[in-house]
Design an enzyme around this catalytic site. Structure first.
Site, PDB file in Angstrom:
ATOM      1  N   HIS A 142       0.831  -1.206   0.000  1.00 56.75           N
ATOM      2  CA  HIS A 142       0.000   0.000   0.000  1.00 56.75           C
ATOM      3  C   HIS A 142       0.865   1.256   0.000  1.00 56.75           C
ATOM      4  O   HIS A 142       2.033   1.218   0.406  1.00 56.75           O
ATOM      5  CB  HIS A 142      -0.848   0.038   1.281  1.00 56.75           C
ATOM      6  CG  HIS A 142      -1.965  -0.941   1.345  1.00 56.75           C
ATOM      7  ND1 HIS A 142      -2.193  -1.735   2.454  1.00 56.75           N
ATOM      8  CD2 HIS A 142      -2.955  -1.246   0.465  1.00 56.75           C
ATOM      9  CE1 HIS A 142      -3.263  -2.488   2.241  1.00 56.75           C
ATOM     10  NE2 HIS A 142      -3.741  -2.216   1.044  1.00 56.75           N
ATOM     11  N   CYS A 184      -2.764   0.378  10.000  1.00 56.70           N
ATOM     12  CA  CYS A 184      -3.877  -0.402   9.446  1.00 56.70           C
ATOM     13  C   CYS A 184      -4.795  -0.993  10.509  1.00 56.70           C
ATOM     14  O   CYS A 184      -5.887  -1.450  10.178  1.00 56.70           O
ATOM     15  CB  CYS A 184      -3.364  -1.488   8.518  1.00 56.70           C
ATOM     16  SG  CYS A 184      -2.235  -2.612   9.276  1.00 56.70           S
TER      17      CYS A 184
HETATM   18  C1  CIR Z   1      -3.942  -7.753   3.262  1.00 59.95           C
HETATM   19  O1  CIR Z   1      -3.147  -8.216   2.447  1.00 59.95           O
HETATM   20  O2  CIR Z   1      -4.954  -7.167   2.914  1.00 59.95           O
HETATM   21  C2  CIR Z   1      -3.652  -7.948   4.727  1.00 59.95           C
HETATM   22  N1  CIR Z   1      -3.040  -9.212   4.942  1.00 59.95           N
HETATM   23  C3  CIR Z   1      -2.781  -6.849   5.261  1.00 59.95           C
HETATM   24  C4  CIR Z   1      -3.443  -5.510   5.193  1.00 59.95           C
HETATM   25  C5  CIR Z   1      -2.618  -4.450   5.802  1.00 59.95           C
HETATM   26  N2  CIR Z   1      -3.286  -3.213   5.683  1.00 59.95           N
HETATM   27  C6  CIR Z   1      -2.689  -2.040   5.744  1.00 59.95           C
HETATM   28  O3  CIR Z   1      -1.487  -1.943   5.884  1.00 59.95           O
HETATM   29  N3  CIR Z   1      -3.446  -0.955   5.580  1.00 59.95           N
END
Ligand code: CIR
Length: 261
Positions: A160, A254
């Site tokens: 991201h 997140c």
């Molecule tokens: C994903 O791949 O969507 C999750 N395993 C990790 C999301 C992490 N989100 C973030 O850094 N905003």
């Protein structure tokens, strides 16, 4: 008052989405303990905590940042880029409706909140594997009347935009320049991560007048070199160990949605 919405770690976290990391075993008990300590840090930063129950069938639901963007004027529910994560959205809609008018990103737009970096009235959206130009158009249409600009930013090599850059103190961004070009963010002070710690750019600065530049940014314990750099710049940090959440490609921004009530 600042509100921080979090969601408990799912029993199924081990089956999370992974893009840039190899799957390794996650200790769910330890992940829960670390998540509780992260919630403690949010409370230390002055947030009123709204801690939602786990969604056992949604492995990544602890990463609440990705399903919504909350601005002072409105909330935007995202259409996450990973299909498995779209089931997380309805539960957040019910929660945020208590505080904000609710709007949505719709297909063909895809957006993960982890791709959204807001610096004042400037909103930057990572053109990652999860978020696309159609979503940027929709977000621009939803926010223009409130005075926000919305700009797409190329990112490479990471999940991201906020894997590559976050605001670590008011007017100061922490960046991995290998993943995003720092000059796109305009008039800001730039601190580059230590090159041996590529994942170190994600810090959580709690916004608002309550913190007025003095509150520490919540920051992982796992990046000692970048931490020393930040401390040398006089940036206060509240350190948390999020090692188990990092195995799921998570970071500190997140795991919460922070906004003014
Ligand atoms: C994903 O791949 O969507 C999750 N395993 C990790 C999301 C992490 N989100 C973030 O850094 N905003």
């Amino acid at each position: 008052m600042l509100v921080a919405v979090t969601r408990a770690v799912s029993d199924s976290l081990g089956a999370c989405e992974l893009t840039h990391l190899e799957r390794v075993s996650i200790d769910i008990g330890l992940a829960r303990e670390q998540h509780r300590r992260y919630e403690d840090a949010l409370e230390r930063a002055g947030c009123f905590l709204v801690s939602l129950p786990q969604l056992a069938e949604c492995p990544d639901a602890v990463f609440v940042e990705d399903v919504a963007l909350v601005l002072d004027e409105l909330a935007v529910l995202t259409h996450p880029g990973a299909v498995s994560r779209r089931r997380e959205v309805p539960g957040m809609a019910d929660v945020l409706a208590a505080w904000r008018p609710i709007h949505r990103i719709d297909a063909p737009g895809t957006l993960d909140g982890g791709d959204v970096l807001r610096l004042g009235r400037r909103i930057y959206v990572g053109l990652s594997g999860r978020s696309n130009a159609a979503a940027i158009e929709q977000l621009r249409a939803l926010t223009a009347e409130h005075g926000y600009s919305v700009e797409g930013v190329p990112v490479t090599g990471c999940l991201h935009l906020k894997s590559a850059v976050t605001e670590v103190a008011p007017g100061t961004i922490l960046v991995n320049p290998a993943w995003v070009e720092p000059s796109v963010f305009g008039e800001v002070e730039v601190i580059a991560v230590d090159p041996t710690e590529p994942h170190a750019a994600n810090a959580l600065l709690i916004p608002g007048p309550e913190t007025a530049g003095r509150s520490p940014a919540i920051y992982p314990t796992s990046f000692p070199r970048t931490r020393r750099l930040l401390e040398a710049h006089g940036i206060p940090l509240d350190l948390v160990d999020v090692s188990e959440l990092q195995k799921a490609e998570g970071a500190v921004t997140c795991c919460s949605l922070v906004f003014r009530a």
